[in-house]
Design a protein around this motif. Structure first.
Motif, PDB file in Angstrom:
ATOM      1  N   LYS A   1      43.966  45.730  36.792  1.00  9.46           N
ATOM      2  CA  LYS A   1      44.140  44.341  36.357  1.00  9.46           C
ATOM      3  C   LYS A   1      44.114  44.251  34.835  1.00  9.46           C
ATOM      4  O   LYS A   1      44.914  43.521  34.234  1.00  9.46           O
ATOM      5  CB  LYS A   1      43.029  43.466  36.946  1.00  9.46           C
TER       6      LYS A   1
ATOM      7  N   THR B   1      40.823  37.480  32.564  1.00  9.34           N
ATOM      8  CA  THR B   1      41.567  37.375  33.810  1.00  9.34           C
ATOM      9  C   THR B   1      42.926  36.727  33.520  1.00  9.34           C
ATOM     10  O   THR B   1      43.172  36.207  32.434  1.00  9.34           O
ATOM     11  CB  THR B   1      40.816  36.513  34.823  1.00  9.34           C
TER      12      THR B   1
ATOM     13  N   CYS C   1      39.609  46.973  38.586  1.00  7.94           N
ATOM     14  CA  CYS C   1      39.405  46.318  37.282  1.00  7.94           C
ATOM     15  C   CYS C   1      40.321  46.926  36.224  1.00  7.94           C
ATOM     16  O   CYS C   1      40.908  46.209  35.406  1.00  7.94           O
ATOM     17  CB  CYS C   1      37.946  46.447  36.842  1.00  7.94           C
TER      18      CYS C   1
ATOM     19  N   TYR D   1      35.768  40.624  35.374  1.00  2.72           N
ATOM     20  CA  TYR D   1      35.711  40.645  36.833  1.00  2.72           C
ATOM     21  C   TYR D   1      34.298  40.945  37.342  1.00  2.72           C
ATOM     22  O   TYR D   1      34.080  41.083  38.537  1.00  2.72           O
ATOM     23  CB  TYR D   1      36.700  41.677  37.376  1.00  2.72           C
TER      24      TYR D   1
END
Length: 363
Positions: free
Chosen positions: A278, A345, A275, A41
């Motif tokens: 995620k 991701t 971050c 990210y």
């Protein structure tokens, strides 16, 4: 020339293949680098804003005391500013510690599968390396560490979470070890991936530096903060240890921009937590994928996983490259039959699983 004889037995660090190289070699347009545990990210948008507006006096040496970042980091960790030592990435921290403490006649203790720079630096300094096999679940065998450590042990390395397995030792286990470890040995608790740990019971080991005179805790801005290209790591320990380590630190070892952007990144804790959240969600996808396909996977508390492959690890890496995914072969890490994969991701991971499916159906 009088090169150290040990260098003849060593090899330099082998970096992973770059995105540009893989694109050229395989004629690919889309390549995902999931080999070096970088933050997919990026870094805080505030860092980008800062760099676009900053015009420093680049002819001036950096602040050798790192006053600005030192003050903010000391406040963040609630420690004395003089208890922080900065390095050009965690790699230089490892080098400084090794240079200050290791020499012929001393020994250093570490896990058999862990960050390779511990052993690399020990060889250069002429120290004996005592590697303790990891436990079956991938944890450090701390009881084994105690059995091989003696009064000539200068450094004990604990990588937590461990690279390349991702395993996390509990705070209780580490404290129990510190209570019994030789007081003459510096215990290095390398926590490069600490920010990614999501277990609420895990303590911040920096709070222990006054309880254990022989403890130093390492952290970095390269991983969760997304500043790998700026090369900035740091260690926290008591003033007595810091005084000795500063004697081997190169002057101006951190550049001006690195220090400045680290200050900016440190202030944006919301970006960091986003971050981490995620990463945690995507990390669970790897565990589910491994379970679905009966693949062994180590219990990671980092931004990478070490997962079994259905063939030789080098071959698996090569085939994944052909699909545009760069991962790290376990053959290089001491874990044959596995590959280390950075948790990307959602989109990157979905594509990776599709590529990995091809390994499973075309063995």
């Amino acid at each position: 020339m009088y090169w150290k004889p040990i260098l003849a037995t060593m090899k330099p660090y082998t970096p992973g293949r770059s995105i540009a190289e893989v694109k050229r070699t395989y004629g690919l347009q889309d390549v995902n680098k999931l080999a070096s545990n970088e933050n997919p990210y990026g870094s805080s948008p505030a860092v980008t804003d800062y760099l676009q507006s900053k015009a420093d006096q680049f002819e001036i040496y950096p602040d050798a005391f790192t006053a600005g970042l030192r003050t903010k980091l000391a406040e963040y960790h609630q420690v004395d500013p003089y208890e922080i030592l900065f390095g050009n990435g965690s790699d230089e921290m490892v080098t400084m510690i090794s240079r200050a403490l290791l020499q012929p006649g001393t020994n250093t203790v570490m896990a058999s599968v862990t960050f390779p720079q511990y052993a690399h630096n020990a060889k250069i300094e002429g120290a004996e390396i005592r590697e303790v096999p990891m436990l079956e679940n991938g944890d450090h065998d701390l009881e084994g560490f105690l059995k091989v450590a003696d009064d000539q042990t200068a450094i004990i390395w604990i990588c937590n979470p461990n690279n390349p397995t991702g395993n996390l030792l509990t705070s209780k286990n580490i404290k129990d070890f510190l209570d019994r470890a030789p007081k003459t040995a510096l215990v290095v608790l390398d926590e490069a991936y600490f920010e990614y740990v999501t277990k609420p019971e895990q303590e911040d080991a920096i709070n222990w530096i006054h309880d254990y005179d022989n403890l130093i805790v390492l952290r970095t801005f390269s991983k969760a903060y997304g500043l790998a290209s700026f090369r900035l790591g740091y260690g926290v320990t008591n003033k007595e240890n810091m005084a000795e380590l500063n004697k081997v630190r190169n002057p101006f070892n951190n550049n001006t921009l690195a220090l400045a952007v680290a200050e900016v990144a440190l202030e944006d804790q919301q970006f960091l937590q986003d971050c981490v959240t995620k990463n945690h969600e995507q990390r669970k996808r790897f565990a589910a994928y491994a379970a679905k396909n009966s693949l062994s996977i180590y219990p990671s508390e980092t931004n990478f996983v070490l997962m079994e492959v259905p063939m030789d690890a080098d071959e698996a890496c090569e085939r994944l490259l052909q699909h545009g995914y760069i991962v790290r072969s376990g053959n290089l890490l001491g874990t044959p039959g596995y590959v280390r994969i950075t948790v990307g991701t959602e989109q990157q991971n979905t594509g990776f699983f599709e590529a990995f499916d091809q390994l499973l159906t075309n063995k």
